[in-house]
Design a protein around this motif. Structure first.
Motif, PDB file in Angstrom:
ATOM      1  N   ARG B  18     -28.686  46.460  48.174  1.00  0.00           N
ATOM      2  CA  ARG B  18     -29.548  45.308  47.899  1.00  0.00           C
ATOM      3  C   ARG B  18     -28.801  43.996  47.925  1.00  0.00           C
ATOM      4  NH1 ARG B  18     -33.543  46.604  42.950  1.00  0.00           N
ATOM      5  NH2 ARG B  18     -34.769  48.277  43.896  1.00  0.00           N
ATOM      6  N   CYS B  19     -27.498  44.053  47.904  1.00  0.00           N
ATOM      7  CA  CYS B  19     -26.733  42.816  47.787  1.00  0.00           C
ATOM      8  C   CYS B  19     -26.806  42.033  49.086  1.00  0.00           C
ATOM      9  CB  CYS B  19     -25.279  43.122  47.446  1.00  0.00           C
ATOM     10  SG  CYS B  19     -24.275  41.633  47.334  1.00  0.00           S
ATOM     11  N   THR B  20     -27.183  40.753  48.975  1.00  0.00           N
ATOM     12  CA  THR B  20     -27.262  39.915  50.163  1.00  0.00           C
ATOM     13  C   THR B  20     -26.073  38.978  50.266  1.00  0.00           C
ATOM     14  OG1 THR B  20     -28.491  38.261  48.957  1.00  0.00           O
ATOM     15  CG2 THR B  20     -29.770  39.948  50.110  1.00  0.00           C
ATOM     16  N   GLY B  21     -25.175  39.040  49.307  1.00  0.00           N
ATOM     17  CA  GLY B  21     -23.993  38.168  49.338  1.00  0.00           C
ATOM     18  C   GLY B  21     -24.314  36.723  49.032  1.00  0.00           C
ATOM     19  N   CYS B  22     -25.343  36.460  48.211  1.00  0.00           N
ATOM     20  CA  CYS B  22     -25.778  35.085  47.986  1.00  0.00           C
ATOM     21  C   CYS B  22     -24.889  34.345  47.000  1.00  0.00           C
ATOM     22  CB  CYS B  22     -27.210  35.070  47.473  1.00  0.00           C
ATOM     23  SG  CYS B  22     -27.360  35.704  45.801  1.00  0.00           S
ATOM     24  N   GLN B  23     -24.067  35.048  46.238  1.00  0.00           N
ATOM     25  CA  GLN B  23     -23.117  34.467  45.288  1.00  0.00           C
ATOM     26  C   GLN B  23     -23.767  33.862  44.050  1.00  0.00           C
ATOM     27  OE1 GLN B  23     -19.572  34.075  46.030  1.00  0.00           O
ATOM     28  NE2 GLN B  23     -19.529  34.554  48.192  1.00  0.00           N
ATOM     29  N   ALA B  24     -25.068  34.143  43.817  1.00  0.00           N
ATOM     30  CA  ALA B  24     -25.708  33.609  42.607  1.00  0.00           C
ATOM     31  C   ALA B  24     -25.014  34.154  41.355  1.00  0.00           C
ATOM     32  CB  ALA B  24     -27.183  33.974  42.594  1.00  0.00           C
ATOM     33  N   ALA B  67     -22.164  42.302  58.476  1.00  0.00           N
ATOM     34  CA  ALA B  67     -21.457  41.816  57.291  1.00  0.00           C
ATOM     35  C   ALA B  67     -21.747  42.776  56.151  1.00  0.00           C
ATOM     36  CB  ALA B  67     -21.924  40.419  56.933  1.00  0.00           C
ATOM     37  N   ARG B  68     -20.711  43.152  55.439  1.00  0.00           N
ATOM     38  CA  ARG B  68     -20.888  44.031  54.285  1.00  0.00           C
ATOM     39  C   ARG B  68     -20.459  43.263  53.043  1.00  0.00           C
ATOM     40  NH1 ARG B  68     -23.094  49.060  55.679  1.00  0.00           N
ATOM     41  NH2 ARG B  68     -21.980  49.998  57.409  1.00  0.00           N
ATOM     42  N   PHE B  69     -21.253  43.359  52.017  1.00  0.00           N
ATOM     43  CA  PHE B  69     -20.901  42.659  50.781  1.00  0.00           C
ATOM     44  C   PHE B  69     -20.739  43.670  49.660  1.00  0.00           C
ATOM     45  CE2 PHE B  69     -23.648  39.836  53.233  1.00  0.00           C
ATOM     46  CZ  PHE B  69     -22.773  38.786  53.429  1.00  0.00           C
ATOM     47  N   ILE B  70     -19.770  43.407  48.823  1.00  0.00           N
ATOM     48  CA  ILE B  70     -19.650  44.259  47.630  1.00  0.00           C
ATOM     49  C   ILE B  70     -19.213  43.377  46.457  1.00  0.00           C
ATOM     50  CG2 ILE B  70     -17.329  45.010  48.338  1.00  0.00           C
ATOM     51  CD1 ILE B  70     -17.974  47.646  46.852  1.00  0.00           C
ATOM     52  N   PRO B  71     -20.056  43.297  45.428  1.00  0.00           N
ATOM     53  CA  PRO B  71     -19.659  42.495  44.257  1.00  0.00           C
ATOM     54  C   PRO B  71     -18.654  43.282  43.422  1.00  0.00           C
ATOM     55  CG  PRO B  71     -22.033  42.984  44.279  1.00  0.00           C
ATOM     56  CD  PRO B  71     -21.378  43.894  45.256  1.00  0.00           C
ATOM     57  N   SER B 196     -32.063  41.961  42.329  1.00  0.00           N
ATOM     58  CA  SER B 196     -31.842  43.021  41.328  1.00  0.00           C
ATOM     59  C   SER B 196     -30.848  44.064  41.830  1.00  0.00           C
ATOM     60  CB  SER B 196     -33.145  43.721  40.933  1.00  0.00           C
ATOM     61  OG  SER B 196     -34.058  42.768  40.499  1.00  0.00           O
ATOM     62  N   ALA B 197     -29.838  43.614  42.519  1.00  0.00           N
ATOM     63  CA  ALA B 197     -28.799  44.540  42.958  1.00  0.00           C
ATOM     64  C   ALA B 197     -27.957  45.004  41.779  1.00  0.00           C
ATOM     65  CB  ALA B 197     -27.910  43.882  43.996  1.00  0.00           C
ATOM     66  N   LEU B 198     -27.887  44.158  40.747  1.00  0.00           N
ATOM     67  CA  LEU B 198     -27.103  44.517  39.569  1.00  0.00           C
ATOM     68  C   LEU B 198     -28.049  45.011  38.475  1.00  0.00           C
ATOM     69  CD1 LEU B 198     -24.816  41.336  39.360  1.00  0.00           C
ATOM     70  CD2 LEU B 198     -24.345  43.438  40.571  1.00  0.00           C
ATOM     71  N   MET B 199     -27.738  46.150  37.919  1.00  0.00           N
ATOM     72  CA  MET B 199     -28.538  46.677  36.807  1.00  0.00           C
ATOM     73  C   MET B 199     -27.603  46.922  35.647  1.00  0.00           C
ATOM     74  SD  MET B 199     -30.903  49.429  38.723  1.00  0.00           S
ATOM     75  CE  MET B 199     -29.815  49.808  40.058  1.00  0.00           C
ATOM     76  N   PHE B 200     -28.072  46.555  34.453  1.00  0.00           N
ATOM     77  CA  PHE B 200     -27.211  46.698  33.289  1.00  0.00           C
ATOM     78  C   PHE B 200     -27.966  47.465  32.222  1.00  0.00           C
ATOM     79  CE2 PHE B 200     -25.498  45.312  29.212  1.00  0.00           C
ATOM     80  CZ  PHE B 200     -24.140  45.466  29.437  1.00  0.00           C
ATOM     81  N   GLY B 201     -27.267  48.276  31.471  1.00  0.00           N
ATOM     82  CA  GLY B 201     -27.950  48.987  30.404  1.00  0.00           C
ATOM     83  C   GLY B 201     -26.999  49.778  29.539  1.00  0.00           C
ATOM     84  N   ASP B 202     -27.642  50.569  28.655  1.00  0.00           N
ATOM     85  CA  ASP B 202     -26.898  51.359  27.694  1.00  0.00           C
ATOM     86  C   ASP B 202     -26.885  52.804  28.187  1.00  0.00           C
ATOM     87  OD1 ASP B 202     -25.833  52.607  25.565  1.00  0.00           O
ATOM     88  OD2 ASP B 202     -27.350  51.961  24.104  1.00  0.00           O
TER      89      ASP B 202
END
Lengths: 458, 260
Positions: B18-24, B67-71, B196-202
């Motif tokens: 899902r990552c588009t490399g937008c740097q937000a 182009a491949r992006f990885i945060p 929503s490429a990043l998901m956070f939780g417990d």
């Protein structure tokens, strides 16, 4: 059979105390120049503390650079002392005698200089106490014993303490000679320092026992110090080219290689500076040259093994480091220079006997080894960090800043200055040891055969 | 008011697809965590601070380029290589699975930065500076780090603490995916991600949407997994609390075919 003529005790006293009692004319000018040189380093350190480590060329991921290289280099030099005095003392090598004290003193001063490097290298040098001393201060936590950076200061400080004791014990008889040759304040100072040495049999016995005991006790420290320094790198699981079990023996033998070379160079310098031709004889330099061939070849074996072990696994990250070291400019040029000046050139120069007895050629070989060993550490530390993992996005290189360069150069001035000042106060060639050597050398004619006049029973 | 402490183990799942490399996320993190300005000369010195960074890799030859992006951010390793090497316990593991940095203890040996395989630790080479217009922007909940110390991603621990205080101590509930998102208390990068490429939780919360990925990754070897989850440098055994989801190849390349 030793070369050179027999020397009387009076001659030995006169010649070897010359550096203390009647220092040459060039002494103070050289001290002033060296002091200025050291002051450059102090200034640079001040700038680093004042402005922050941004003034260095370090970056991410190359967070260790010139200063750590220099730290390892000086720790390496410090291995000469024990190698020459303890090991050769236990092995009863006669030719060690004039070299021992210079080597031990070089050990102490290079250790002290090495210790300044990591202190200057940390972000907040004023907090180093929290790190080095096993004391919890007001924070309620002790230093973490899991960290190789805690093993380091304990190993180095142990080594520093034991080397200092070693030098002091060997100094006591010579200090007593100095006490008898001086007057006024100097006499009183030497009286205190010589601890009431009278030269009676009981005192000699204690002195010899202490010397042999310390030689034996210092040997494990000798091996452990550079092993532990190498574990700073070996324990770094994430830096592929560092994370190797070969580092401890590899670093120890490398340290002996550079340390003994440095001692040979210092001895050649002392010989010409203070006119000690009859004490530091060409046979001594010759013998050290032969020792160095063995040490250098042992070291070269470990160098090859390190590279072979690295490449054997054919892991992408390890291959990346080796590619940088061997294929990419300027590292490939440095690598060739390093292999040439650390092994091939000096060993070629040490092999012929006539070259080993030529002081100029010996100096050249020994300096070349030390430049090479400095490069060795640099070539291990920087490419390892620059190609730490397979993520090519963060690959970087490193260029030292002028600040780091000046700081590194000033450490050489510091060691020279300390050695020179030491030679002004204490004899750099052990008087009693030379006298003992002369004593053991004496022969008597019994009928047709010549036999040693004295037999050592230890 | 709940008195007993609820046991959390924080985790993040990053869907590379899902990552588009937008740097937000990079900008959000910079603003939230008082990360110093990355001026051009900081980049040229190779000392830029990016607690989260988008690594960009090119695949193929022009004109058929992908182009491949990885945060990449601190992986909050369960078995972190940076922790044992610190001589002063400036970095350690807390009971919520976070790898935390104690700025006051740090002496700046930089051993941790060497021993971090992900290169997500940042040393303060200079005293941090902000232009006057940004002086009032600084987040009061986050320490401004002085020079000579190490810093890194904290999973926005200040937001998690605020969530604990508000949702658990005062309201007596339990932090979950919904109330973290509603109150905007998830880490800044997660809150900012437009895809929503990043998901956070417990990880301890059975209803969390990140939990299946962790269960799968913790119980199965990489080959037998049912999800696309993998950990970065999994073979090093760092036990990262960040899981990446593989990119989905819509048109997988056949043998010998070029990228396109």
């Amino acid at each position: 059979m030793q070369e050179g003529r027999a020397l009387t005790p009076t001659e030995i006293n006169r010649d070897l105390l010359r550096s203390v009692l009647e220092p040459p004319k060039w002494f103070w000018p050289v001290v002033v120049i060296l002091t200025l040189w050291v002051l450059v380093g102090v200034t640079v350190s001040g700038i680093m503390i004042n402005r922050g480590l941004g003034v260095t060329g370090l970056n991410r991921p190359v967070a260790w650079g010139f200063m750590i290289t220099n730290f390892v280099f000086w720790i390496g030099i410090s291995h000469a002392g024990v190698m020459l005095s303890a090991i050769l003392r236990l092995a009863k090598a006669e030719w060690r005698r004039p070299a021992t004290r210079a080597a031990e003193v070089l050990t102490i001063f290079s250790l002290m200089t090495a210790l300044t490097m990591p202190i200057m290298h940390v972000g907040r040098p004023w907090r180093v106490l929290y790190w080095v001393f096993p004391y919890d201060f007001a924070r309620g936590i002790w230093p973490s014993v899991r960290s190789p950076l805690v093993w380091d200061p304990s190993a180095i400080l142990t080594y520093l303490t034991s080397s200092t004791l070693f030098v002091l014990i060997a100094l006591v008889p010579d200090l007593a000679v100095l006490r008898d040759h001086t007057t006024g304040v100097a006499h009183r100072i030497y009286s205190v320092l010589s601890l009431g040495w009278q030269g009676n049999a009981r005192q000699w016995k204690f002195q010899v026992i202490a010397g042999v005991l310390l030689s034996a006790l210092i040997l494990p420290v000798f091996v452990s110090v550079h092993s532990i320094v190498s574990w700073d790198f070996g324990m770094a699981a994430s830096v592929k080219s560092w994370h190797s079990t070969i580092f401890a023996p590899y670093f120890v033998i490398g340290a002996v290689h550079s340390g003994v070379s440095a001692v040979v160079f210092v001895m050649i310098l002392l010989r010409s500076m203070f006119g000690w031709q009859e004490y530091i004889r060409k046979e001594h330099i010759d013998a050290l040259g032969r020792l160095l061939i063995v040490v250098a070849t042992g070291w070269f074996y470990f160098l090859c093994m390190e590279i072979i072990f690295g490449l054997y696994g054919r892991e992408a990250d390890e291959v990346a480091v080796r590619t940088m070291q061997f294929m990419e400019y300027p590292w490939n040029v440095l690598m060739i220079i390093f292999a040439g000046i650390t092994y091939f050139l000096p060993v070629a120069l040490w092999l012929p006997r006539s070259f080993r007895r030529n002081l100029w050629i010996m100096s050249l070989a020994c300096i070349s080894v030390n430049v090479g060993m400095w490069l060795e550490r640099y070539l291990i530390i920087v490419p390892g960090l620059a190609r730490k993992q397979v993520f090519t996005f963060t690959w970087q290189t490193y260029m030292p800043s002028i600040t780091e360069l000046l700081l590194i150069l000033s450490t050489f001035g510091l060691v020279s200055l300390l050695l020179l000042l030491f030679s002004r106060v204490f004899p750099l060639v052990p008087l009693y040891d030379i006298k003992e050597g002369e004593f053991l050398r004496a022969k008597v004619q019994v009928g047709r055969s010549t036999v040693p006049a004295t037999i050592r029973e230890d | 008011m709940a008195t007993e402490r609820i046991d959390h183990k924080w985790g993040m799942v990053i869907d590379v697809d899902r990552c588009t490399g937008c740097q937000a996320c990079v900008v959000a993190c910079q603003a939230e965590n008082n990360v110093p300005m990355n001026t051009p000369d900081r980049f040229l010195e190779r000392r830029a601070y990016e607690w989260i960074r988008i690594e960009r890799y090119w695949e193929g030859e022009f004109p058929k380029v992908k182009a491949r992006f990885i945060p990449i951010l601190c992986q909050h390793c369960g078995n972190a290589p940076c922790e044992p090497v610190c001589p002063v316990y400036a970095t350690y593991h807390n009971d919520q699975g976070l790898n935390v940095q104690v700025y006051n203890r740090c002496v700046g040996t930089r051993y941790c930065i060497n021993n971090c395989p992900y290169q997500v630790r940042f040393f303060n080479w200079w005293e941090p500076q902000w232009p006057n217009t940004l002086q009032n922007q600084l987040n009061p909940d986050v320490t401004v780090r002085s020079r000579g110390i190490m810093e890194k991603c904290t999973f926005c621990i200040q937001r998690l603490r605020r969530a604990e205080l508000a949702l658990e101590r005062q309201e007596g509930g339990r932090i979950n995916d919904q109330n973290l998102a509603e109150r905007n208390l998830a880490p800044a990068c997660v809150a900012a991600c437009p895809t929503s490429a990043l998901m956070f939780g417990d990880q301890n919360d059975p209803n969390s949407k990140i939990r299946p990925y962790f269960e799968d990754a913790n119980t199965h070897s990489e080959r037998e997994r049912k999800t696309r989850g993998y950990r970065l440098l999994e073979e090093m055994g760092t036990g990262a609390n960040v899981i990446y989801l593989k990119k989905v190849e819509q048109y997988p390349l056949k043998q010998g075919e070029s990228h396109g």
